[in-house]
Motif scaffolding. Structure first.
Motif, PDB file in Angstrom:
ATOM      1  N   MET A   1       0.766  -1.170   0.166  1.00 57.68           N
ATOM      2  CA  MET A   1       0.161  -0.135   0.092  1.00 57.68           C
ATOM      3  C   MET A   1       0.778   1.226  -0.133  1.00 57.68           C
ATOM      4  O   MET A   1       1.782   1.380   0.933  1.00 57.68           O
ATOM      5  N   VAL A   2       0.665   2.184  -0.720  1.00 61.31           N
ATOM      6  CA  VAL A   2       0.950   3.327  -1.031  1.00 61.31           C
ATOM      7  C   VAL A   2       0.407   4.511  -0.184  1.00 61.31           C
ATOM      8  O   VAL A   2      -0.900   4.339   0.021  1.00 61.31           O
ATOM      9  N   ASP A   3       1.513   5.313   0.496  1.00 59.41           N
ATOM     10  CA  ASP A   3       0.476   6.597   1.310  1.00 59.41           C
ATOM     11  C   ASP A   3      -0.054   7.316   0.500  1.00 59.41           C
ATOM     12  O   ASP A   3       0.565   7.659  -0.634  1.00 59.41           O
ATOM     13  N   ALA A   4      -1.038   8.173   0.654  1.00 58.48           N
ATOM     14  CA  ALA A   4      -1.408   9.296  -0.028  1.00 58.48           C
ATOM     15  C   ALA A   4      -0.382  10.372   0.270  1.00 58.48           C
ATOM     16  O   ALA A   4       0.207  10.639   1.400  1.00 58.48           O
ATOM     17  N   TRP A   5       0.070  11.217  -0.685  1.00 58.46           N
ATOM     18  CA  TRP A   5       0.718  12.434  -0.113  1.00 58.46           C
ATOM     19  C   TRP A   5       0.439  13.599  -1.177  1.00 58.46           C
ATOM     20  O   TRP A   5      -0.233  13.519  -2.127  1.00 58.46           O
ATOM     21  N   MET A   6       0.670  14.848  -0.591  1.00 60.89           N
ATOM     22  CA  MET A   6       0.436  16.201  -1.309  1.00 60.89           C
ATOM     23  C   MET A   6       1.655  16.541  -2.108  1.00 60.89           C
ATOM     24  O   MET A   6       2.704  16.042  -1.961  1.00 60.89           O
ATOM     25  N   ILE A   7       1.228  17.044  -3.273  1.00 60.47           N
ATOM     26  CA  ILE A   7       2.502  17.693  -4.392  1.00 60.47           C
ATOM     27  C   ILE A   7       2.275  19.264  -4.124  1.00 60.47           C
ATOM     28  O   ILE A   7       0.868  19.764  -4.137  1.00 60.47           O
ATOM     29  N   ASP A   8       3.022  19.917  -4.342  1.00 59.46           N
ATOM     30  CA  ASP A   8       2.970  21.409  -4.282  1.00 59.46           C
ATOM     31  C   ASP A   8       2.971  21.811  -5.742  1.00 59.46           C
ATOM     32  O   ASP A   8       3.634  22.132  -6.607  1.00 59.46           O
ATOM     33  N   VAL A   9       1.640  22.399  -5.886  1.00 55.00           N
ATOM     34  CA  VAL A   9       1.422  23.315  -7.016  1.00 55.00           C
ATOM     35  C   VAL A   9       0.787  24.440  -6.476  1.00 55.00           C
ATOM     36  O   VAL A   9      -0.337  24.366  -5.890  1.00 55.00           O
ATOM     37  N   PRO A  10       1.182  25.611  -6.699  1.00 51.93           N
ATOM     38  CA  PRO A  10       0.639  26.913  -6.069  1.00 51.93           C
ATOM     39  C   PRO A  10      -0.710  27.054  -6.280  1.00 51.93           C
ATOM     40  O   PRO A  10      -1.066  26.897  -7.385  1.00 51.93           O
ATOM     41  N   GLY A  11      -1.300  27.513  -5.280  1.00 50.47           N
ATOM     42  CA  GLY A  11      -3.003  27.890  -5.433  1.00 50.47           C
ATOM     43  C   GLY A  11      -3.889  26.653  -5.562  1.00 50.47           C
ATOM     44  O   GLY A  11      -4.960  26.744  -5.821  1.00 50.47           O
ATOM     45  N   GLU A  12      -3.145  25.295  -5.546  1.00 51.67           N
ATOM     46  CA  GLU A  12      -4.081  23.992  -5.688  1.00 51.67           C
ATOM     47  C   GLU A  12      -3.889  23.233  -4.529  1.00 51.67           C
ATOM     48  O   GLU A  12      -2.828  23.117  -4.097  1.00 51.67           O
ATOM     49  N   ARG A  13      -4.720  22.402  -4.075  1.00 52.48           N
ATOM     50  CA  ARG A  13      -4.636  21.283  -3.125  1.00 52.48           C
ATOM     51  C   ARG A  13      -4.474  20.108  -4.122  1.00 52.48           C
ATOM     52  O   ARG A  13      -5.613  19.578  -4.783  1.00 52.48           O
ATOM     53  N   VAL A  14      -3.377  19.536  -4.293  1.00 50.06           N
ATOM     54  CA  VAL A  14      -3.210  18.245  -5.119  1.00 50.06           C
ATOM     55  C   VAL A  14      -3.026  16.918  -4.068  1.00 50.06           C
ATOM     56  O   VAL A  14      -1.911  17.176  -3.649  1.00 50.06           O
ATOM     57  N   VAL A  15      -3.439  16.069  -4.494  1.00 53.55           N
ATOM     58  CA  VAL A  15      -3.291  14.645  -3.625  1.00 53.55           C
ATOM     59  C   VAL A  15      -3.068  13.463  -4.657  1.00 53.55           C
ATOM     60  O   VAL A  15      -3.628  13.382  -5.500  1.00 53.55           O
ATOM     61  N   VAL A  16      -1.988  12.829  -4.238  1.00 51.12           N
ATOM     62  CA  VAL A  16      -1.639  11.673  -4.898  1.00 51.12           C
ATOM     63  C   VAL A  16      -2.146  10.586  -4.146  1.00 51.12           C
ATOM     64  O   VAL A  16      -1.431  10.474  -2.795  1.00 51.12           O
ATOM     65  N   ARG A  17      -2.629   9.545  -4.477  1.00 46.89           N
ATOM     66  CA  ARG A  17      -3.232   8.354  -3.679  1.00 46.89           C
ATOM     67  C   ARG A  17      -3.434   7.116  -4.626  1.00 46.89           C
ATOM     68  O   ARG A  17      -3.748   7.268  -5.671  1.00 46.89           O
ATOM     69  N   GLU A  18      -3.684   5.915  -3.995  1.00 48.20           N
ATOM     70  CA  GLU A  18      -4.019   4.809  -4.728  1.00 48.20           C
ATOM     71  C   GLU A  18      -5.414   4.870  -5.069  1.00 48.20           C
ATOM     72  O   GLU A  18      -6.159   5.392  -4.160  1.00 48.20           O
ATOM     73  N   ASP A  65       2.535  -8.018  -8.407  1.00 47.45           N
ATOM     74  CA  ASP A  65       2.968  -7.172  -7.157  1.00 47.45           C
ATOM     75  C   ASP A  65       3.773  -6.119  -7.311  1.00 47.45           C
ATOM     76  O   ASP A  65       3.916  -5.244  -6.594  1.00 47.45           O
ATOM     77  N   ASP A  66       4.343  -5.798  -8.649  1.00 51.77           N
ATOM     78  CA  ASP A  66       5.158  -4.773  -9.102  1.00 51.77           C
ATOM     79  C   ASP A  66       4.268  -3.527  -9.796  1.00 51.77           C
ATOM     80  O   ASP A  66       4.702  -2.582 -10.212  1.00 51.77           O
ATOM     81  N   LYS A  67       2.730  -3.769 -10.152  1.00 55.44           N
ATOM     82  CA  LYS A  67       2.113  -2.920 -10.596  1.00 55.44           C
ATOM     83  C   LYS A  67       1.745  -1.767  -9.597  1.00 55.44           C
ATOM     84  O   LYS A  67       1.244  -2.032  -8.043  1.00 55.44           O
ATOM     85  N   VAL A  68       1.604  -0.621  -9.973  1.00 50.21           N
ATOM     86  CA  VAL A  68       1.251   0.726  -9.141  1.00 50.21           C
ATOM     87  C   VAL A  68       0.409   1.597  -9.951  1.00 50.21           C
ATOM     88  O   VAL A  68       0.734   2.043 -11.030  1.00 50.21           O
ATOM     89  N   LEU A  69      -0.928   1.909  -9.243  1.00 47.46           N
ATOM     90  CA  LEU A  69      -1.749   2.590  -9.926  1.00 47.46           C
ATOM     91  C   LEU A  69      -1.933   3.752  -8.842  1.00 47.46           C
ATOM     92  O   LEU A  69      -2.015   3.694  -7.625  1.00 47.46           O
ATOM     93  N   LEU A  70      -1.837   5.235  -9.406  1.00 52.24           N
ATOM     94  CA  LEU A  70      -2.058   6.202  -8.526  1.00 52.24           C
ATOM     95  C   LEU A  70      -3.171   7.185  -9.137  1.00 52.24           C
ATOM     96  O   LEU A  70      -3.016   7.450 -10.334  1.00 52.24           O
ATOM     97  N   VAL A  71      -3.779   7.870  -8.512  1.00 49.00           N
ATOM     98  CA  VAL A  71      -4.684   8.969  -8.749  1.00 49.00           C
ATOM     99  C   VAL A  71      -4.238  10.178  -8.400  1.00 49.00           C
ATOM    100  O   VAL A  71      -3.868  10.482  -7.108  1.00 49.00           O
ATOM    101  N   LEU A  72      -4.306  11.144  -9.520  1.00 48.46           N
ATOM    102  CA  LEU A  72      -3.999  12.460  -8.806  1.00 48.46           C
ATOM    103  C   LEU A  72      -5.346  13.030  -8.799  1.00 48.46           C
ATOM    104  O   LEU A  72      -6.497  13.000  -9.503  1.00 48.46           O
ATOM    105  N   GLU A  73      -5.612  13.679  -7.614  1.00 46.42           N
ATOM    106  CA  GLU A  73      -6.889  14.500  -7.240  1.00 46.42           C
ATOM    107  C   GLU A  73      -6.651  15.990  -6.843  1.00 46.42           C
ATOM    108  O   GLU A  73      -5.762  16.260  -6.181  1.00 46.42           O
ATOM    109  N   ARG A  74      -7.160  16.831  -7.791  1.00 47.66           N
ATOM    110  CA  ARG A  74      -7.054  18.297  -7.596  1.00 47.66           C
ATOM    111  C   ARG A  74      -8.485  18.778  -7.009  1.00 47.66           C
ATOM    112  O   ARG A  74      -9.421  18.629  -7.537  1.00 47.66           O
ATOM    113  N   ASP A  75      -8.307  19.486  -5.876  1.00 45.58           N
ATOM    114  CA  ASP A  75      -9.488  20.116  -5.030  1.00 45.58           C
ATOM    115  C   ASP A  75     -10.659  18.997  -4.911  1.00 45.58           C
ATOM    116  O   ASP A  75     -11.710  19.364  -5.107  1.00 45.58           O
TER     117      ASP A  75
END
Length: 179
Positions: A1-18, A65-75
């Motif tokens: 399981m990959v933890d969710a994390w935020m990425i820095d994009v000015p003026g936006e709330r952006v989360v990356v998660r499974e 086991d090596d496959k990774v899917l990640l969603v980018l969520e903006r606001d």
């Protein structure tokens, strides 16, 4: 399981998660919004099974086991998706199979911020590969700006992984980033 994390994009709330079960409808929406990419990549719009196939589609010789899917969520809205496989095409490498952003999310720095975040989190990998539909100039430029080297386009395939190639499928350019 990959933890969710935020990425820095000015003026936006952006989360990356499974992705989770509740993401099926938002991913279907994302795929419908990205019809331009699907037509460029396969010659056809996204089909109803494309989201489901994300969860089991792998390149030849890769382990589930090596496959990774990640969603980018903006606001709070799904704006993108990354499909990658660790240790492919060689041990230690990462193969990015899909790096998709909704048209309304493109050109805002989200793709670059996501790519840089993923590269930083990947650690010391010797090779990252990606593909871009032949003629998808914005994707080619994006990869080049990240430092990838583009190879010559592969001929249009008759089969792609576990599916038949689309009638208008033109092939892809392979891109490599070596460290």
């Amino acid at each position: 399981m990959v933890d969710a994390w935020m990425i820095d994009v000015p003026g936006e709330r952006v989360v990356v998660r499974e992705p989770g079960p509740a993401d099926e409808v938002p991913l279907l929406t994302l795929f419908a919004e990205c019809e331009d990419w699907f037509v460029a990549a396969t010659g056809l719009p996204s089909g109803p099974g494309d989201v489901q196939s994300l969860f089991y589609s792998l390149p030849e010789g890769a382990s589930p086991d090596d496959k990774v899917l990640l969603v980018l969520e903006r606001d709070g809205v799904v704006a993108g998706l990354v499909d990658a496989v660790r240790d492919h095409p060689e041990p230690g490498a990462v193969a990015v199979g899909l790096f998709l952003l909704a048209p309304w999310a493109r050109g805002r720095g989200l793709g670059r911020a996501l790519a840089e975040s993923l590269l930083a989190r990947a650690g010391r990998v010797p090779l990252v590969t990606a593909t871009v539909p032949a003629g998808w100039r914005s994707g080619e430029c994006f990869l080049e700006r990240l430092g990838f080297t583009l190879a010559v386009a592969a001929p249009a395939p008759t089969e792609v992984g576990n599916r038949r190639a689309g009638r208008g499928e033109r092939g892809v350019l392979r891109a490599e980033l070596r460290f």
